[in-house]
Design a protein around this motif. Structure first.
Motif, short mmCIF file in Angstrom:
data_model
loop_
_atom_site.label_atom_id
_atom_site.label_comp_id
_atom_site.label_asym_id
_atom_site.label_seq_id
_atom_site.Cartn_x
_atom_site.Cartn_y
_atom_site.Cartn_z
N VAL A 162 -32.81 -17.87 -0.64
CA VAL A 162 -34.21 -18.22 -0.81
C VAL A 162 -34.61 -17.80 -2.22
N ALA A 163 -35.17 -18.74 -2.99
CA ALA A 163 -35.71 -18.38 -4.31
C ALA A 163 -37.22 -18.31 -4.16
N ASN A 164 -37.74 -17.09 -4.28
CA ASN A 164 -39.18 -16.87 -4.11
C ASN A 164 -39.85 -16.98 -5.48
N ILE A 165 -40.62 -18.06 -5.67
CA ILE A 165 -41.33 -18.26 -6.94
C ILE A 165 -42.61 -17.44 -6.89
N LEU B 264 -36.83 -23.10 -2.09
CA LEU B 264 -37.89 -22.53 -2.94
C LEU B 264 -39.10 -22.22 -2.09
N ALA B 265 -39.51 -20.96 -2.11
CA ALA B 265 -40.68 -20.54 -1.35
C ALA B 265 -41.64 -19.84 -2.29
N GLY B 266 -42.94 -19.98 -2.03
CA GLY B 266 -43.90 -19.29 -2.90
C GLY B 266 -45.32 -19.66 -2.57
N ASN B 267 -46.25 -18.94 -3.19
CA ASN B 267 -47.67 -19.24 -3.00
C ASN B 267 -48.00 -20.59 -3.65
N PRO B 268 -49.05 -21.25 -3.16
CA PRO B 268 -49.59 -22.39 -3.90
C PRO B 268 -49.96 -21.95 -5.33
N ASN B 269 -49.72 -22.81 -6.29
CA ASN B 269 -50.05 -22.53 -7.71
C ASN B 269 -49.21 -21.45 -8.36
N SER B 270 -48.08 -21.11 -7.75
CA SER B 270 -47.17 -20.16 -8.40
C SER B 270 -46.32 -20.87 -9.45
N GLY B 271 -46.40 -22.21 -9.49
CA GLY B 271 -45.57 -22.99 -10.39
C GLY B 271 -44.30 -23.49 -9.72
N LYS B 272 -44.32 -23.48 -8.40
CA LYS B 272 -43.14 -23.85 -7.62
C LYS B 272 -42.71 -25.31 -7.88
N ALA C 177 -42.83 -9.90 0.72
CA ALA C 177 -42.50 -8.94 1.78
C ALA C 177 -42.19 -9.69 3.08
N GLN C 178 -42.97 -10.72 3.36
CA GLN C 178 -42.74 -11.47 4.61
C GLN C 178 -41.46 -12.30 4.54
N LEU C 179 -41.16 -12.83 3.36
CA LEU C 179 -39.92 -13.59 3.22
C LEU C 179 -38.72 -12.68 3.43
N LEU C 180 -38.79 -11.48 2.90
CA LEU C 180 -37.64 -10.57 3.04
C LEU C 180 -37.44 -10.16 4.49
N GLU C 181 -38.52 -10.16 5.26
CA GLU C 181 -38.38 -9.83 6.69
C GLU C 181 -37.57 -10.88 7.45
N LEU C 182 -37.37 -12.05 6.84
CA LEU C 182 -36.53 -13.07 7.47
C LEU C 182 -35.04 -12.80 7.24
N GLU C 183 -34.75 -11.77 6.43
CA GLU C 183 -33.38 -11.26 6.28
C GLU C 183 -32.38 -12.29 5.75
N GLN C 184 -32.84 -13.15 4.83
CA GLN C 184 -31.92 -14.04 4.13
C GLN C 184 -31.78 -13.54 2.69
N PRO C 185 -30.61 -13.79 2.06
CA PRO C 185 -30.49 -13.41 0.65
C PRO C 185 -31.63 -14.07 -0.15
N THR C 186 -32.29 -13.29 -0.99
CA THR C 186 -33.47 -13.78 -1.69
C THR C 186 -33.42 -13.39 -3.16
N VAL C 187 -33.78 -14.35 -4.01
CA VAL C 187 -33.90 -14.10 -5.44
C VAL C 187 -35.39 -14.14 -5.79
N LEU C 188 -35.85 -13.14 -6.54
CA LEU C 188 -37.26 -13.10 -6.91
C LEU C 188 -37.42 -13.71 -8.30
N VAL C 189 -38.18 -14.79 -8.38
CA VAL C 189 -38.39 -15.49 -9.65
C VAL C 189 -39.79 -15.17 -10.15
N LEU C 190 -39.86 -14.33 -11.20
CA LEU C 190 -41.16 -13.99 -11.78
C LEU C 190 -41.53 -15.10 -12.75
N ASN C 191 -42.34 -16.04 -12.26
CA ASN C 191 -42.77 -17.15 -13.11
C ASN C 191 -44.10 -16.78 -13.77
N MET C 192 -44.53 -17.58 -14.71
CA MET C 192 -45.81 -17.34 -15.42
C MET C 192 -45.77 -16.00 -16.16
#
Ligand code: GDP
Ligand code: K
Length: 276
Positions: free
Chosen positions: A85-88, A8-16, A102-117
């Motif tokens: 990678v689940a990007n919260i 799980l990757a994401g900004n602080p306070n994204s609800g991660k 955008a920076q996570l995707l540059e690491l070229e791992q399969p990524t799921v975008l989780v639109l929280n909030m």
């Protein structure tokens, strides 16, 4: 059964943390990342006969070498190569959150975008086009309301579908930096054996003068040559753009995110003023 690892990757306070708790319940344990004081929270989740190990990475706005948290997050993704990678993402604060995406995707791992909030975003009159978002990032999108435990199973389903898949080709166009990125990628492909980071990402980091990556490259047998080449290219770009390439790269990322926003986001203006 195979156990997928989801980071799980994401900004602080994204609800991660909230999403992490929803996913893992009481199976959590806390450790440390090697060599640093950053806490490593892990747990397990199960759904439809599939098992998942969930690793909660530190919350970050970026993936630079300037903070321990950011280095820990990017290292985990590149060195341990989680299956997905689940990007919260805080859907009510898309600009800042998609800058990390955008920076996570540059690491070229399969990524799921989780639109929280999503509840907060809707309350502000934001309407987000899922399909367009999936297209621009070449990644699946899931909507969640972490504080109500909504969408938790959908995260796991999307992760199971994406895990172990080839990363879809995706990139930001860095404009007049592309030729320098290409030259360094070329050098790294020829002389960077043993490095686990994606070559294009390393090339971009060299242009950003990333301290940790410079150290890593310096240890290669052709390291000094690559570092000199990078320094020369940085100098040329500085002259050409009258700006530190590190700033140009950040600008381009923001421009990219701005374009994405204009494609995926519509705001109902009468709701825009209400606070919640
Ligand atoms: P973290 O810093 O990313 O780990 O964020 P937290 O999980 O601590 O969440 C920050 C705050 O947002 C907490 O008060 C959560 O209860 C709240 N929160 C998390 N997810 C949602 C959501 O989907 N909707 C709303 N309204 N609040 C949420
Ligand atoms: K928090």
């Amino acid at each position: 059964t195979h156990r997928w690892t989801v980071a799980l990757a994401g900004n602080p306070n994204s609800g991660k943390s909230t999403v992490f708790n929803n996913l893992t319940g009481s199976s959590q344990h806390v450790g440390n990342y090697p060599g640093v004081t950053v806490e490593k929270r892990e747990g397990f989740a199960g759904s439809d006969n599939k098992e998942f190990r969930i690793v909660d990475l530190p919350g970050t706005y970026s993936l630079t070498a300037y903070s321990e948290d950011e280095v820990v997050a990017r290292r985990f993704i590149v060195e341990e190569k989680p299956d997905v990678v689940a990007n919260i993402i805080d859907a009510s604060n898309l600009e800042r959150n998609l800058y990390l995406t955008a920076q996570l995707l540059e690491l070229e791992q399969p990524t799921v975008l989780v639109l929280n909030m999503i509840d907060v975003a809707s309350g502000r009159g934001y309407s987000i086009n899922n399909k367009a978002l999936e297209e621009v990032f070449a990644s699946p999108v899931v909507r969640t309301v972490g504080s109500r435990n909504q969408g938790t199973k959908e995260i796991l389903a999307a992760c199971a579908a994406s895990a172990g898949q080839q990363h879809q080709s995706w990139r930001i166009d860095y404009g007049n930096l592309e030729s320098a990125i290409e030259q360094l990628s070329h050098e790294l492909t020829a002389n960077g054996e043993g490095l686990r980071f994606p070559v294009r990402w390393l090339a971009i980091k060299l242009l950003e003068n990333d301290e940790e990556i410079l150290r890593l490259i310096r240890d290669l047998s052709a390291g000094q040559t690559i570092i000199h080449r990078a320094a020369k290219l940085r100098q040329e770009l500085q002259t050409k753009n009258d700006e530190d390439p590190e700033l140009t790269i950040a600008d381009r990322r923001y421009q990219f995110v701005g374009k994405v926003l204009s494609r995926i986001l519509t705001v109902q203006s009468d709701k825009n003023q209400t606070t919640s």
